[in-house]
Scaffold this motif. Structure first.
Motif, PDB file in Angstrom:
ATOM      1  N   VAL A 234       0.842  -1.206   0.000  1.00 26.35           N
ATOM      2  CA  VAL A 234       0.000   0.000   0.000  1.00 26.35           C
ATOM      3  C   VAL A 234       0.878   1.257   0.000  1.00 26.35           C
ATOM      4  O   VAL A 234       0.625   2.221  -0.736  1.00 26.35           O
ATOM      5  N   ILE A 235       1.936   1.208   0.812  1.00 24.11           N
ATOM      6  CA  ILE A 235       2.832   2.358   0.888  1.00 24.11           C
ATOM      7  C   ILE A 235       3.750   2.391  -0.331  1.00 24.11           C
ATOM      8  O   ILE A 235       3.979   3.453  -0.926  1.00 24.11           O
ATOM      9  N   GLU A 236       4.242   1.229  -0.737  1.00 21.44           N
ATOM     10  CA  GLU A 236       5.137   1.186  -1.903  1.00 21.44           C
ATOM     11  C   GLU A 236       4.470   1.759  -3.147  1.00 21.44           C
ATOM     12  O   GLU A 236       5.094   2.479  -3.920  1.00 21.44           O
ATOM     13  N   ASN A 237       3.152   1.445  -3.304  1.00 24.21           N
ATOM     14  CA  ASN A 237       2.437   1.970  -4.472  1.00 24.21           C
ATOM     15  C   ASN A 237       2.398   3.489  -4.440  1.00 24.21           C
ATOM     16  O   ASN A 237       2.499   4.150  -5.464  1.00 24.21           O
ATOM     17  N   ARG A 238       2.244   4.037  -3.249  1.00 20.74           N
ATOM     18  CA  ARG A 238       2.152   5.500  -3.152  1.00 20.74           C
ATOM     19  C   ARG A 238       3.524   6.168  -3.316  1.00 20.74           C
ATOM     20  O   ARG A 238       3.610   7.255  -3.874  1.00 20.74           O
ATOM     21  N   THR A 239       4.564   5.526  -2.827  1.00 19.21           N
ATOM     22  CA  THR A 239       5.877   6.169  -2.940  1.00 19.21           C
ATOM     23  C   THR A 239       6.426   6.092  -4.361  1.00 19.21           C
ATOM     24  O   THR A 239       7.349   6.821  -4.708  1.00 19.21           O
TER      25      THR A 239
END
Lengths: 303, 365
Positions: free
Chosen positions: B112-117
């Motif tokens: 979830v965070i990797e997609n946003r970063t």
């Protein structure tokens, strides 16, 4: 032989301060000046052109053509910068006058004190320097804030029934500057006042001159070199002051130190920030030259 | 010929000695991170396990870090810029690509965070997430209740409606001195794209911010921590972790100040602090080792439990204290998470417009 040696020595002594100025003032200034003629870029370092000898001399001279005064034109295209300069000079000027008004009586009192207590008084003026400047300015937040010491004290005395809003206003900046720079005003004033020949005042008194008139006619004119030195020592750093307005000032105070910070750190525009710094330097050099002239004149008059 | 051989062997001997001494030297990694952002025992544990000494320096603003990085030759091996800054720094050539073969713990990271970063670092080639958080509203619970008659803040109305904010004016309002935070928040409140930066959109945000400006005591990006904790102000728009710090300090001081944090229902900006390795890092090998170490679930969980920030490590979540993972202000629920927005870095021209607008908002000039 001996004389030749001492001549060499004398030259060396002169060379040292010049070399110092060259290495720590002139060279950095030219680096800043050069950056001020560049353009900003997303790169390391964040401007073009950069100069290196890697591509040879001809390429180096080719790059010189890429320099331009565009950033200086930019500074005058937006009233923000001119206003920031004017407001800085104004704030520094008012602070200097206030510091003089506070510092003169202190210096005068010190100079007239018995010579046995003078070293102690001098010590007390210098003492605050033993604490970090930043901490001393920060302490003023605790004094000036709405629930701070000053307001509590005034409440206690019954002078006010609403807290005075001083913190984060220009008044707080004046207080901060006067407090921080007071020793720079007091010390040169003390130095000139202490050297003064007080038998002149006695003579004036004997001839029927009232003390106040004697002060304005004799003491004050004789202390002018000290007044000038003190004012320059306060005014010059106050124009570029950053920490005091940042901590004590409010949103409405516009000062060039903050503008420079914004250009450098927020806009990442090193060239425009450098141009701001160069102009600031020019604004400061004028009073410095004026000061040196006045000092040279005073020295000649003293001879 | 003999002389040449002698010379050669002398040279090779010298080289060997140098290599040996370099090998015998203790291994070091220079880390430059935000202040108050780690449980220091993590660094001690890392040194105990690997023998690599950690030289740990701290900074307190992205701008300071960026200036050092752009000037080059910092000597740092691991630095922690925020996403928007990272993106521009990647473009400027500040960082080197991570050698993912040396980072097996990448499998622990949270998609979830990797997609946003990826927005800042496509393919996450240059960085790993350390912590993330939001930009929301910190407030003094009692003073806000007194002024507005509400128990908790759940909407940006309190900030962006001049009438409401004016009731808080006297007890004090601080706002981040950061256009990159405040302009997106204003645009989001107006129902515009928070990442919008056309001249019209910026002007709309400016108009809104100017309307509330008379009620703001100070624009500053760190002073609100102390001010909130001491009860000097009643509201601050600030970064989640800073406000948690203020909350904890106020609780420790026990002077009757209660600080709370809100992610308003209209949504808030989400930010990511990313660990990356500068291109000119002197200890690349050690840098990878410490990055891999930090991605161990138990290590990053320890850091989060200490600093009260959410991290980008999925595997660490079961190891987090209940007061961290269970706090919706730290780990928002899915609905709130969907409402959080991110922004991209502006180009220099847009940056200038934004900064100039911001100067007008702050100083009125």
């Amino acid at each position: 032989m001996n004389r030749a040696l001492s001549a060499i020595f004398r030259r060396l002594v002169i060379v040292v301060p010049y070399a110092w100025l060259l290495v720590f003032f002139l060279v950095p200034f030219f680096i800043v000046f050069k950056i001020s003629l560049s353009q900003t870029a997303i790169a390391m370092p964040p401007y073009v052109p950069t100069f290196g000898l890697a591509e040879g001399w001809s390429a180096l001279f080719g790059r010189l053509g890429e320099l331009s005064f565009e950033n200086y034109v930019w500074l005058f295209g937006d009233p923000l910068y001119v206003n920031a300069y004017l407001s800085s000079v104004w704030i520094a000027g008012v602070s200097t006058a206030l510091t003089l008004a506070v510092g003169y009586p202190i210096a005068y009192g010190m100079a007239r004190a018995p010579s046995s207590v003078r070293p102690l008084l001098l010590m007390l003026v210098i003492l605050p320097f033993w604490t970090s400047f930043l901490i001393r300015v920060y302490a003023w937040i605790g004094i000036l804030k709405p629930e701070g010491l000053l307001n509590q004290f005034l409440f206690f005395l019954g002078v006010i029934d609403q807290p005075l809003i001083i913190l984060n206003t220009t008044t707080a900046i004046y207080i901060g500057i006067v407090y921080s720079y007071l020793p720079f005003m007091v010390l040169p004033l003390y130095a000139t006042l202490e050297k003064m020949d007080y038998s002149l005042i006695e003579a004036a008194g004997d001839l029927g001159c009232p003390p106040l008139t004697a002060f304005w006619k004799i003491t004050f004119p004789l202390s002018l070199p000290g007044v000038l030195a003190g004012c320059m020592l306060v005014f010059i750093p106050a124009v570029g002051e950053f920490v005091i307005p940042d901590l004590l000032g409010g949103p409405r105070t516009l000062m060039i130190g903050k503008t420079l910070w914004t250009e450098f750190f927020n806009n990442r525009d090193w060239p425009v920030a450098s141009a701001v710094a160069v102009i600031l330097l020019i604004i400061l050099v004028v009073p410095i030259v004026f000061f040196q002239r006045a000092q040279a004149r005073a020295q000649e008059a003293g001879r | 010929m003999i002389r040449k051989t002698a010379l050669l062997s002398a040279v090779s001997l010298a080289a060997t000695v140098l290599a040996l001494s370099a090998h015998a030297q203790e291994r070091v990694v220079n880390v430059y991170n935000w202040s108050d952002y780690i449980d220091e025992s993590i660094l001690e544990d890392f040194t105990a396990e690997t023998g690599i000494k950690v030289v740990y320096d701290v900074f307190d603003s992205n701008e300071i870090l960026e200036t050092k990085l752009l000037a080059g030759g910092t000597g740092y091996d691991v630095v922690v810029p925020t996403g928007t800054f990272l993106a521009r720094q990647i473009q400027a050539g500040v960082f080197q690509k991570l050698d993912k073969s040396k980072l097996p713990n990448l499998e622990n990271m949270w998609d979830v965070i990797e997609n946003r970063t990826e927005k800042y670092d496509p393919g996450n080639e240059y960085s790993i997430n350390y912590m993330w958080g939001t930009t929301g509203i910190g407030y003094n619970v009692d003073k806000v209740k007194e002024a507005l008659g509400i128990d908790k803040i759940d909407s940006w109305d309190v900030v962006f409606d001049p009438e409401k904010l004016s009731k808080l004016k006297d007890c004090g309002v601080h706002m981040l001195d950061a256009p990159a935070e405040m302009i997106p928040a204003a645009l989001n409140y107006l129902g515009e794209d928070p990442d919008g930066r056309s001249a019209e959109q910026i002007a709309m945000a400016e108009e809104l911010l100017l309307s509330i400006r008379p009620n703001i005591r100070k624009f500053h990006s760190s002073e609100y921590i102390n001010a909130l904790a001491n009860g000097d102000i009643c509201l601050a728009v600030g970064w989640s972790g800073d406000i948690f710090q203020a909350r904890d300090r106020a609780a420790e001081a026990d002077q009757g100040v209660t600080v709370s944090y809100s992610i308003p229902k209209e949504g808030a900006q989400m930010w990511f602090d990313q660990m990356a390795i500068p291109a000119d890092a002197p200890h690349v090998e050690e840098a990878h080792e410490i990055l891999n170490y930090i991605m161990r679930p138990e290590v990053i969980a320890k850091a989060s439990n200490y600093v009260f920030y959410a991290n980008g490590n999925k595997a660490s979540q079961e190891l987090l204290d209940e007061e961290v993972i269970g706090d919706p202000a730290v780990y928002p629920d899915q609905e709130t998470l969907d409402n959080l927005f991110t922004t991209t870095p502006p180009d220099p021209r847009e940056q200038r417009l934004i900064t100039r607008t911001w100067t007008r908002v702050v100083t009125g000039q």
